[in-house]
Design an enzyme around this catalytic site. Structure first.
Site, PDB file in Angstrom:
ATOM      1  N   ASP A   1      14.683 -46.207 -47.398  1.00 27.12           N
ATOM      2  CA  ASP A   1      15.752 -45.894 -46.523  1.00 27.12           C
ATOM      3  C   ASP A   1      15.383 -46.252 -45.159  1.00 27.12           C
ATOM      4  OD1 ASP A   1      17.683 -45.257 -48.095  1.00 27.12           O
ATOM      5  OD2 ASP A   1      17.655 -43.247 -47.999  1.00 27.12           O
TER       6      ASP A   1
ATOM      7  N   ASP B   1      17.863 -40.008 -50.104  1.00 26.92           N
ATOM      8  CA  ASP B   1      18.203 -38.684 -49.725  1.00 26.92           C
ATOM      9  C   ASP B   1      19.667 -38.110 -50.094  1.00 26.92           C
ATOM     10  OD1 ASP B   1      19.480 -40.294 -48.021  1.00 26.92           O
ATOM     11  OD2 ASP B   1      18.667 -39.573 -46.120  1.00 26.92           O
TER      12      ASP B   1
ATOM     13  N   ASP C   1      22.323 -41.812 -54.122  1.00 22.74           N
ATOM     14  CA  ASP C   1      20.918 -42.350 -54.304  1.00 22.74           C
ATOM     15  C   ASP C   1      20.476 -41.944 -55.690  1.00 22.74           C
ATOM     16  OD1 ASP C   1      20.565 -43.970 -51.783  1.00 22.74           O
ATOM     17  OD2 ASP C   1      19.955 -42.011 -50.759  1.00 22.74           O
TER      18      ASP C   1
END
Length: 947
Positions: A358, A665, A669
């Site tokens: 990310d 997070d 996901d």
């Protein structure tokens, strides 16, 4: 009431409001939260904890440890040896052999049990840490972070997508709130919660929407608490490496048993055929003359020799070495801000070939501030300068930000500093609005929220319908700038006039691109008026109503700065050198992603920032499955990606043979985290759903910690290989020496007690010394270990062969030529000294072999050894114990004292193995695994035979 989901009982108490009054709680401000209030609530309603089942006791581990087949054979051998010794030599001296074997077996059992017990305690501590979830609660009007264990009855808790419901409670308010109750009901159906179905159960997950709840019961008084109190954490998970090593140990054990059985048959054949002689040269068995008692005694001694061979052949220490390595690594990884949820992830992380990371919070600091703002065509400079804005524009900005947020603002009555809470993006926008003069409390109280569309990572925006004081309705939207801009038909200029956006779209797109090029996250704020009579009046219809998302009026575009984390560039460089490709997968604008990737070193230069290296999620998802596989290998940055795009990328990479680690997070996901070889969730920003789907939780959300996990993963694998090389060298050498001596002379130079002591060094002290080697920089200069890479490499086979060959030659020379070299007074004493020399030289060879095993490929085996105090301590302790055994415990180990020259000779034999190991490393080895080399040889032989 909660257990039976009884709504009529709730209404009898006056609904949620009446219930909160009874619990002395405020639905908006929560409980006061002072120590006296919390203590009273805990005494009245209990704490949010539940009694855990006690882990297995040390006695249970001791019981399991002695049930090992080899140890049972040894216990039988000890009992037989004890009876035989007392019968032949009397009670005073006859118990030495049997007693020594029994003591050595007891020591092995205790050491194994204590080691396993300590590991189980460590796993219990890690599980306690894993369950200590941090969440938000409203107390005294403030939104504060507390531990799940600190929740009390009466607490008001905000809920958002991805959260775990931490206690039983009743819904206060909710918008599109959907709960996954599968953990309690076993059904995977998503349940929508509203005032008609307000009861929330602990342990369930928020699947969609936002809301707030009033806690009605905690801990053991909840269904989840009762369930968890009956479940004990299973820490007996076996990792793939442990399974492989158990297979290796079993295979070697079978070989050892076969060899021992063959030796038993040979020795019994030698004895009963009259080919075995005693020390005086007399034949031990003569048919018709030797008594049955003597024949039985001799047979038992031969059986003990066979048992001795089994002792040395079975490498019991292999699985123990993995246990020690994993336990040590997990503890150290915890210090490096990584909480391991699944043991197997420790090993797999060392094989990772790519990391899909990310951007926000992982590569960046997640400390967001608004640094640029456009209202209409006007750029505010500074961004919080409201002096040039029309009051109507300002009012709409403040109204949209105050109502369309999951954050909160607390203004202390004593005039202290204003506290802003929420996600980093929400905090940045709320802080910006405060500087523009927003009165959060006044706006929230004067306008009423009708319906909410929570922020959605698929649509990249969130909206809210607000009823104004004059009964008018405003629909406010906030989200990714270019997506919101695409739904706007007008914009509001700084004077408060609506203008057509068609002619100005190029201007706004350029403004967004300019901000993105400076690595700013661009968020647009838009609204539209709506007719109140078009809004559904019934609650059921309102829940199904979709917020209008077209014909919007653009109010403002803000650029939020989220600086790169210090140390990220170095961490990315380390990954690249280690053969691990870092890919950025983000929902942000590709321009923003590109700018951050260049800053972090993920993209080397602007020349690399072209398709397919930099790609948009929608472009990637349009490819066919085969095309995605090809393109995935080249992707370095994926911008504007949805969670499904991330999942498709992970699947494509794995099909291409990559070992994929993924950081995430959000709730969305979870599929990618689950699909990846190693899922890494964020401990601070991560939702509970993401954490549940992950293998490792990165406690500080930092990419540098991800790199440390890679380092530790490689260290686990490298340390296991070091120990395998060390142990197999000892096993092979001892097995060959004892088998050759037994078959040729009918006696073994290394008896059961001595080999049990060597086993203790190998199984425990050797494992502890080599398994706790800290990771070195050299680990990050080699390529990742492949999925099908052999556990024992050609380099290890070479080292093992060189060392074992040296030990076998030297010790067999001592065995067969020792008596002529020593020339003592009596043959019995000479034989004892010779066997003691062999035993001592063998142990000292293993001490020096431990140094050699530290660096299977390096020439300087002593490099960094002083930094590992544990290793030095274990080697020193082994040497001291060996001196004590030879000099003071000779009766129990069937050894005699050695003079200084004999000690020096043993030291020289051990020491010479070090330069020999270095010379052995000069022997070139084929890069092809040995198994494949053997297959090639067999194929060639087959071909030549056919020819």
């Amino acid at each position: 009431m909660s257990k039976n989901q009884n709504i009529s009982a709730l209404q009898q108490y006056g609904g949620v409001k009446g219930l909160s009054d009874s619990l002395k709680s405020d639905l908006d401000k929560g409980i006061s939260g002072d120590d006296v209030d919390l203590s009273r609530r805990k005494n009245a309603f209990g704490t949010n904890t539940y009694p855990r089942k006690k882990g297995r006791s040390l006695w249970r581990f001791l019981w399991e440890a002695w049930q090992d087949l080899t140890l049972i054979i040894l216990i039988i051998a000890a009992a037989v040896s004890l009876v035989l010794g007392i019968k032949t030599e009397g009670l005073e001296e006859g118990w030495y052999d049997g007693g020594s074997i029994a003591f050595a077996v007891l020591l092995v059992i205790v050491v194994t049990a204590v080691s396993d017990y300590r590991q189980s305690l460590q796993f219990q501590n890690l599980n306690a840490e894993k369950q200590n979830i941090q969440l938000e609660a409203i107390r005294g009007g403030r939104t504060i972070k507390i531990s799940i264990f600190e929740i009390v009855v009466g607490d008001v808790l905000p809920l958002k997508i991805g959260d775990q419901v931490p206690a039983d409670g009743v819904l206060i308010t909710g918008h599109s709130l959907a709960i996954d109750e599968s953990s309690m009901t076993g059904e995977s159906k998503i349940v929508h919660k509203d005032q008609k179905a307000p009861f929330l159960m602990s342990g369930c997950k928020v699947a969609d929407g936002v809301g707030s709840m009033l806690v009605t019961s905690v801990g053991i008084n909840t269904e989840w608490g009762l369930l968890m109190a009956t479940i004990s954490e299973d820490t007996g998970e076996e990792t793939p490496l442990q399974v492989r090593l158990n297979g290796v140990a079993t295979f070697i054990g079978i070989v050892g048993l076969t060899v021992a059985a063959a030796v038993l048959v040979v020795l019994l054949g030698r004895y009963f055929s009259g080919n075995t002689k005693d020390l005086d040269g007399k034949v031990q068995f003569v048919a018709g003359e030797t008594s049955i008692s003597d024949a039985v005694d001799a047979s038992i001694k031969i059986f003990t020799i066979a048992v001795t061979i089994v002792v040395v052949a079975v490498p019991e220490g292999l699985p123990l070495a993995v246990t020690l390595t994993l336990a040590y690594s997990m503890r150290k990884m915890m210090a490096d801000k990584a909480l391991v949820r699944r043991l197997s992830a420790c090993e797999t992380m060392g094989s990772a070939t790519t990391i899909c990371s990310d951007k926000t919070g992982t590569l960046t600091l997640n400390q967001m501030t608004v640094v640029e703002a456009y209202v209409g065509r006007k750029k505010l400079n500074p961004p919080d300068d409201s002096s040039k804005l029309h009051s109507e524009v300002l009012s709409l900005i403040n109204e949209g930000i105050a109502q369309n947020t999951t954050g909160n603002i607390f203004v202390p009555k004593d005039g202290g500093e204003t506290e802003v809470s929420g996600s980093p993006t929400e905090k940045a926008i709320l802080s910006w609005a405060l500087k523009l003069g927003m009165n959060f409390e006044l706006i929230r109280s004067s306008t009423k929220i009708i319906h909410v569309f929570p922020f959605n990572s698929e649509k990249k925006r969130g909206g809210v319908a607000v009823k104004l004081a004059d009964s008018g309705v405003h629909i406010h939207w906030k989200g990714a700038a270019e997506i919101v801009l695409g739904t706007c038909t007008q914009y509001l200029d700084s004077d408060g006039h609506r203008q057509s956006i068609e002619e100005e779209k190029a201007f706004f797109k350029k403004a967004i691109d300019d901000m993105a090029a400076q690595s700013l996250r661009c968020v647009a704020i838009a609204y539209r008026s709506y007719e109140s009579d078009k809004i559904p009046s019934k609650e059921e219809d309102l829940d199904q109503w979709t917020l209008p998302e077209h014909e919007l009026v653009l109010v403002a575009i803000v650029g939020i700065k989220d600086p790169c984390r210090p140390g990220v560039k170095e961490a990315v460089r380390l990954c690249t050198e280690a053969g691990v490709k870092v890919r950025m997968v983000t929902g942000d604008n590709p321009q923003t992603a590109k700018a951050i990737a260049l800053e972090c070193g993920i993209l080397v230069s602007t020349e690399d920032a072209v398709e397919p290296n930099v790609i948009e999620g929608k472009t990637f998802r349009q490819f066919s499955e085969k095309e995605r596989e090809e393109v995935a290998k080249k992707i370095t940055v994926m911008g504007r990606s949805s969670p499904n795009d991330k999942l498709l990328l992970v699947q494509a990479l794995r099909k291409g043979g990559e070992v994929v680690a993924v950081t995430g997070d959000g709730t969305n996901d979870a599929p990618a985290l689950h699909e990846a070889d190693i899922g890494l969730s964020m401990g601070i920003q991560g939702t509970e759903v993401a954490k549940e789907s992950s293998d490792i939780i990165i406690l500080d959300d930092n990419f540098a910690s991800v790199v440390k996990v890679v380092r530790w993963g490689r260290s686990v694998y490298a340390n296991i290989q070091k120990f395998i090389q060390f142990q197999l060298t000892v096993n092979v050498a001892a097995l060959v020496i004892n088998v050759v001596a037994a078959v040729s002379a009918g006696e073994v130079p290394l008896n059961a007690v001595q080999l049990l002591w060597v086993n203790l060094i190998m199984d425990t002290l050797g494992a502890l010394a080599l398994a706790t080697e800290p990771p070195t920089d050299s680990l990050m200069h080699r390529s990742p270990v492949g999925r099908r890479e052999p556990l024992i490499t050609n380099i290890m086979w070479r080292n093992l062969f060189v060392q074992a060959l040296y030990q076998v030659i030297v010790l067999l020379v001592l065995n067969f030529g020792g008596e002529s070299i020593l020339r003592q007074d009596s043959r019995t004493h000479t034989l004892q000294v010779k066997n003691t020399l062999i035993f001592n030289a063998f142990v000292l060879c293993q001490i020096f072999n431990e140094f050699n095993a530290r660096k299977p490929e390096g020439m300087n085996v002593f490099k960094g050894v002083t930094k590992n105090r544990l290793f030095m301590g274990i080697v020193g302790m082994t040497f001291i114990l060996q001196i004590i055994i030879i000099e003071f415990l000779g009766k129990f180990t069937t050894t005699v004292r050695l003079n200084s020259m004999q000690w020096l000779a043993c030291l020289c034999i051990g020491l010479f193995s070090w330069p020999l190991a270095i010379l052995g490393k000069l022997i070139p080895v084929p890069k092809t695994p040995l198994s494949r080399c053997v297959l090639k040889v067999f194929r060639r032989l087959k071909k030549s035979r056919t020819a």
